[in-house]
Design an enzyme around this catalytic site. Structure first.
Site, mmCIF file in Angstrom:
data_model
loop_
_atom_site.group_PDB
_atom_site.id
_atom_site.type_symbol
_atom_site.label_atom_id
_atom_site.label_comp_id
_atom_site.label_asym_id
_atom_site.label_seq_id
_atom_site.Cartn_x
_atom_site.Cartn_y
_atom_site.Cartn_z
ATOM 1 N N CYS A 150 0.831 -1.389 -0.075
ATOM 2 C CA CYS A 150 0.019 0.079 0.031
ATOM 3 C C CYS A 150 0.961 1.264 -0.055
ATOM 4 O O CYS A 150 1.755 1.319 0.510
ATOM 5 C CB CYS A 150 -0.929 0.144 1.244
ATOM 6 S SG CYS A 150 -1.909 -1.461 1.309
ATOM 7 N N HIS A 161 33.688 -35.071 -8.017
ATOM 8 C CA HIS A 161 33.655 -35.782 -9.112
ATOM 9 C C HIS A 161 33.603 -34.997 -10.420
ATOM 10 O O HIS A 161 33.301 -35.383 -11.376
ATOM 11 C CB HIS A 161 31.934 -36.392 -9.032
ATOM 12 C CG HIS A 161 31.690 -37.323 -8.006
ATOM 13 N ND1 HIS A 161 32.198 -38.516 -7.810
ATOM 14 C CD2 HIS A 161 31.231 -36.943 -6.659
ATOM 15 C CE1 HIS A 161 31.828 -38.947 -6.626
ATOM 16 N NE2 HIS A 161 31.311 -38.114 -6.049
ATOM 17 N N ARG A 211 5.360 0.570 -6.206
ATOM 18 C CA ARG A 211 5.090 -0.470 -4.818
ATOM 19 C C ARG A 211 4.106 -1.583 -5.162
ATOM 20 O O ARG A 211 4.183 -2.716 -4.546
ATOM 21 C CB ARG A 211 4.659 0.361 -3.571
ATOM 22 C CG ARG A 211 5.733 1.181 -3.266
ATOM 23 C CD ARG A 211 5.021 2.469 -2.319
ATOM 24 N NE ARG A 211 4.482 1.796 -1.061
ATOM 25 C CZ ARG A 211 5.274 1.906 0.073
ATOM 26 N NH1 ARG A 211 6.414 2.595 0.011
ATOM 27 N NH2 ARG A 211 4.798 1.236 1.105
ATOM 28 N N TRP A 265 -3.031 -2.695 -1.632
ATOM 29 C CA TRP A 265 -2.500 -3.966 -1.959
ATOM 30 C C TRP A 265 -3.074 -4.978 -1.192
ATOM 31 O O TRP A 265 -2.925 -5.119 0.007
ATOM 32 C CB TRP A 265 -1.008 -4.080 -1.970
ATOM 33 C CG TRP A 265 -0.277 -5.233 -2.356
ATOM 34 C CD1 TRP A 265 -0.490 -6.487 -1.668
ATOM 35 C CD2 TRP A 265 0.237 -5.661 -3.392
ATOM 36 N NE1 TRP A 265 0.075 -7.512 -2.214
ATOM 37 C CE2 TRP A 265 0.723 -7.098 -3.212
ATOM 38 C CE3 TRP A 265 0.932 -5.026 -4.599
ATOM 39 C CZ2 TRP A 265 1.504 -7.893 -4.274
ATOM 40 C CZ3 TRP A 265 1.509 -5.753 -5.476
ATOM 41 C CH2 TRP A 265 2.041 -7.218 -5.185
ATOM 42 N N LYS A 278 13.955 -7.827 -17.631
ATOM 43 C CA LYS A 278 13.309 -8.480 -16.050
ATOM 44 C C LYS A 278 12.156 -9.351 -16.507
ATOM 45 O O LYS A 278 12.009 -10.303 -15.611
ATOM 46 C CB LYS A 278 12.584 -7.004 -15.467
ATOM 47 C CG LYS A 278 11.945 -7.164 -14.222
ATOM 48 C CD LYS A 278 12.951 -7.438 -13.110
ATOM 49 C CE LYS A 278 12.469 -7.808 -11.927
ATOM 50 N NZ LYS A 278 13.420 -8.658 -11.025
ATOM 51 N N LYS A 293 23.216 -14.986 -9.027
ATOM 52 C CA LYS A 293 22.998 -13.739 -8.547
ATOM 53 C C LYS A 293 24.455 -12.930 -8.929
ATOM 54 O O LYS A 293 24.699 -11.903 -9.611
ATOM 55 C CB LYS A 293 22.954 -13.214 -7.182
ATOM 56 C CG LYS A 293 21.562 -13.192 -6.523
ATOM 57 C CD LYS A 293 20.605 -12.435 -6.821
ATOM 58 C CE LYS A 293 19.978 -12.973 -8.349
ATOM 59 N NZ LYS A 293 18.722 -13.570 -8.294
ATOM 60 N N GLU A 326 25.123 -12.728 -12.791
ATOM 61 C CA GLU A 326 24.103 -11.867 -13.665
ATOM 62 C C GLU A 326 24.609 -10.421 -13.513
ATOM 63 O O GLU A 326 24.743 -9.550 -14.503
ATOM 64 C CB GLU A 326 22.633 -11.894 -12.953
ATOM 65 C CG GLU A 326 21.625 -12.743 -13.176
ATOM 66 C CD GLU A 326 20.404 -12.356 -12.624
ATOM 67 O OE1 GLU A 326 19.483 -12.113 -13.143
ATOM 68 O OE2 GLU A 326 20.276 -12.654 -11.215
ATOM 69 N N GLU A 333 21.661 -20.100 -6.597
ATOM 70 C CA GLU A 333 20.918 -18.747 -6.728
ATOM 71 C C GLU A 333 22.159 -17.887 -6.129
ATOM 72 O O GLU A 333 22.417 -16.681 -6.954
ATOM 73 C CB GLU A 333 20.050 -18.698 -5.442
ATOM 74 C CG GLU A 333 19.405 -17.400 -5.432
ATOM 75 C CD GLU A 333 18.793 -16.851 -6.502
ATOM 76 O OE1 GLU A 333 18.532 -17.317 -7.764
ATOM 77 O OE2 GLU A 333 18.488 -15.578 -6.766
ATOM 78 N N ASN A 391 -2.190 1.632 6.080
ATOM 79 C CA ASN A 391 -1.276 0.483 5.578
ATOM 80 C C ASN A 391 -0.609 -0.395 6.742
ATOM 81 O O ASN A 391 -0.865 0.109 7.935
ATOM 82 C CB ASN A 391 0.261 1.276 4.958
ATOM 83 C CG ASN A 391 0.164 1.938 3.730
ATOM 84 O OD1 ASN A 391 -0.939 2.062 3.248
ATOM 85 N ND2 ASN A 391 1.119 2.494 3.167
ATOM 86 N N GLY A 392 -0.594 -1.417 6.364
ATOM 87 C CA GLY A 392 -0.046 -2.474 7.517
ATOM 88 C C GLY A 392 -1.356 -3.452 7.907
ATOM 89 O O GLY A 392 -2.177 -3.826 6.978
HETATM 90 O O1 M6R Z 1 9.566 -13.552 -13.447
HETATM 91 P P1 M6R Z 1 9.990 -15.033 -13.367
HETATM 92 O O2 M6R Z 1 10.282 -15.498 -11.980
HETATM 93 O O3 M6R Z 1 9.308 -16.228 -14.153
HETATM 94 O O4 M6R Z 1 11.443 -14.983 -14.198
HETATM 95 C C1 M6R Z 1 12.452 -15.968 -14.293
HETATM 96 C C2 M6R Z 1 13.628 -15.908 -14.480
HETATM 97 O O5 M6R Z 1 13.629 -14.909 -15.805
HETATM 98 C C3 M6R Z 1 14.242 -14.758 -13.438
HETATM 99 O O6 M6R Z 1 14.212 -15.324 -12.032
HETATM 100 C C4 M6R Z 1 16.024 -14.552 -13.744
HETATM 101 O O7 M6R Z 1 16.595 -15.692 -13.602
HETATM 102 C C5 M6R Z 1 16.483 -13.183 -12.806
HETATM 103 N N1 M6R Z 1 16.761 -12.278 -13.582
HETATM 104 C C6 M6R Z 1 17.069 -13.815 -11.577
HETATM 105 O O8 M6R Z 1 17.821 -12.870 -10.924
#
Ligand code: M6R
Length: 603
Positions: free
Chosen positions: A2, A502, A27, A75, A598, A483, A486, A479, A99-100
């Protein structure tokens, strides 16, 4: 999440309030509303969906001359995202935005209903305005009535209230949800749930403390904490909009890492009561005929899926397999109607995940999604959805979306476990205790952040990184590596710690950097042996653990949490910050890394 905007002064109220809400759109929200008090008349407007709907509804409304107004984007948490549940909520002569979450709203609501008060919405927020008016009807002054209202509320709240009984005043309260009060040199007063709507208008602002409440009008601003009157400290407001949207952080990704604690609270809001999981979205959703869960996702969401596969099997005792959506689509998969098909996606628009979902639907499987964007294609197509409530994520590198996906999946695993009677009450209670602690675990430790900032300069070169871990710490290693690669463009891989010998151990030398996830509650000794094997081959070791590890070249000491998932979330934050700091040192655009988008809507 919110958003709140408030204004007292001579400016045209509609325009200011709507522009302010526009600044808070990032947001995320599903309805919006405003109320304007001018010459003792209150005009209000609400609309479901996008802000444009509210703009259209108010297009003939203007408020010139001195007056005040409050505005809100909602939201949905308590009650559906309908127009009636949108804020402001009203009583006989007052309006409120909030909000909250008001934790004790049911108690208050029942009491007020027994006294004849009629509620229009399903929200927790509406109790605030009725409670205030009840105290007014007892002949209390508006100030005392508001004070008593705030004292009756339990939970997290940022509240603005206006009333015809004090037609030049906005009453406000703040606890565990941000609220900012600003003023200008021309006697205007502003409120915002972040700086963004105030930039360019307010000259100075004060960031209200938790537990404070008060009132503001053109004569005075009074702020109290308990019975103590506070002297507010106003600071000049930065004039850059982008800076404001980032709340002073260098990048959206950094802001989003710091937001994880707050958004985790949103994810949990209303979903745990009396040590039980309540997933309203799954009312009537039957798991009786399900004997397996298959999860499909991409990228970070795939890592959340992998993490949850351990939880589904361990807690819910149900078979769980995980597939990368782009692989699943073309492998001619054998699908069984007793399989629940679960997709995970932050955006809800990822092409491969969406297509995998369509395949499952065509095969007649029951479907479910975990998603951050309501009304996205994946949400619309799934039989049911658990929204992660992370708010809009701007950084391309997903952080808070991942945290809330894993948290939602943990809740789902417990829901399935309970549904199938596969978990004892004691086990369920201890899991819920750990879940309740996650927002605190996710608070960034500034000292650790500072240490990672210093350490990052040692990791700018070399021939690559291995992130290693076991069990749920293996997907976390994947993950962590994703990160880093990327946003830093350095080569990084996640690997199961026990698998290094291995093959990959052949790469070990002093310029191979190993980030070792060594939790105390999950196969510590096994992981330690694997790290020792790498250390013996001269790999440079960054160990992340609550236990001192003598062979570490660099060491980040974590908290001695009792639950592996608490350790998971703490280590997740550390790996995110490590990637961020390395990338910043390399001078990269952290929020918009090269070659990435994104939302990946092509296969
Ligand atoms: O919107 P989604 O979660 O489906 O997206 C999947 C991937 O494209 C997304 O997680 C991507 O790997 C990110 N950039 C990771 O940081």
């Amino acid at each position: 999440m919110c958003g709140i905007v408030g204004y007292i002064g001579k400016r045209e109220k509609r325009e200011f309030l709507l522009d302010g809400l526009r600044e808070l759109e990032y947001r995320g929200y599903d309805s919006a509303g405003i109320a304007v008090l001018h010459q003792n008349e209150i005009n209000y407007f609400k609309a479901g969906g996008k802000l444009d709907n509210l703009i259209e509804k108010t297009k003939d409304f203007r408020s010139i001359g001195f007056g005040l107004g409050i505005a809100h984007t909602r939201w949905a948490t308590h009650g559906k995202p309908t127009e009636i549940n949108a804020h402001p909520h009203w009583g006989e002569f007052s309006f409120v935005i909030h909000n909250g979450i008001i934790e004790n709203y049911m108690e208050i609501k029942k009491e007020l209903q027994s006294e004849g008060v009629v509620f229009l919405s399903q929200t927790d927020s509406e109790v605030i305005v009725h409670l205030f008016e009840k105290f007014i009807s007892q002949n209390l002054t508006p100030q005392i009535a508001f004070e008593k209202t705030v004292q009756s509320l339990k939970g997290a709240f940022a509240v603005l209230l206006i009333s015809k009984v004090a037609s030049e005043t906005i009453f406000f309260a703040k606890n565990a949800v941000p609220l900012i009060l600003g003023k200008s040199s021309i006697d205007e007063i502003f409120f915002g749930s972040s700086d963004a709507p105030l930039i360019g208008f307010a000259d100075e602002v004060t960031y209200l403390e938790d537990g404070t409440y008060g009132w503001a009008n053109k004569e005075e601003i009074q702020i109290y904490k308990g019975s103590q009157k506070l002297k507010p400290v106003f600071k000049p407001l930065n004039t850059s909009k982008i800076y404001a949207q980032k709340d002073g952080f260098r990048f959206f990704m950094e802001k989003e890492i710091y937001e994880q604690s707050a958004v985790a609270s949103e994810t949990l809001m209303g979903r745990i009561k009396d040590d039980k999981v309540f997933l309203e979205e799954l009312n009537g959703y039957d798991f009786n005929d399900i004997d397996e869960i298959k999860i499909c996702a991409c990228g970070t969401s795939y890592h959340a899926a992998l993490t949850s596969s351990y939880l589904f099997e361990r807690l819910a005792k149900i078979r769980c397999s995980v597939e990368i959506a782009s692989e699943f689509r073309y492998k001619e998969p054998l699908l069984d109607k007793k399989t629940l098909f679960l997709v995970i996606s932050q955006s809800g628009e990822t092409a491969d995940t969406l297509e995998a979902l369509k395949m499952a639907k065509r095969a007649g499987l029951k479907t479910l999604s975990i998603c951050n964007v309501d009304n996205s294609s994946i949400v619309r197509l799934s039989d049911a959805t658990i929204l992660t409530r992370a708010g809009i994520e701007k950084g391309v590198a997903s952080t808070k979306a991942f945290a809330t996906q894993v948290l939602s999946l943990w809740l789902l695993a417990l829901h399935v476990a309970k549904f199938n009677n596969n978990i004892s009450d004691e086990k369920c209670t201890s899991e819920i205790k750990a879940i309740r602690g996650i927002p605190a675990v996710l608070k960034v430790d500034e000292e650790i952040h500072e240490k990672l900032h210093r350490l990052s300069k040692r990791y700018l070169h070399g021939h690559g990184f291995f992130f290693i871990g076991r069990d749920i710490f293996f997907p976390l290693a994947l993950e962590g590596a994703l990160k880093l690669k990327e946003i830093s463009y350095l080569h990084a891989e996640g690997y199961p710690a026990g698998e290094m010998k291995h093959g990959p151990i052949a790469l070990a030398d002093s310029t191979l950097f190993t980030v070792a996830l060594m939790p105390q509650n999950m196969l510590y000794d096994k992981t330690k042996s694997n790290v020792e094997e790498l250390s013996a081959r001269d790999a440079t070791i960054l160990a992340i653990s609550p236990k001192e590890f003598v062979l570490a070249d660099d060491f980040i000491k974590t908290q001695p949490y009792e639950h592996p998932m608490s350790e998971f979330f703490e280590m997740m934050v550390i790996t995110q910050l490590l990637a961020l700091e390395i990338s910043i040192r390399l001078g990269n655009d952290v929020d918009m890394p090269r070659n990435l988008a994104k939302s990946v809507t092509v296969e």
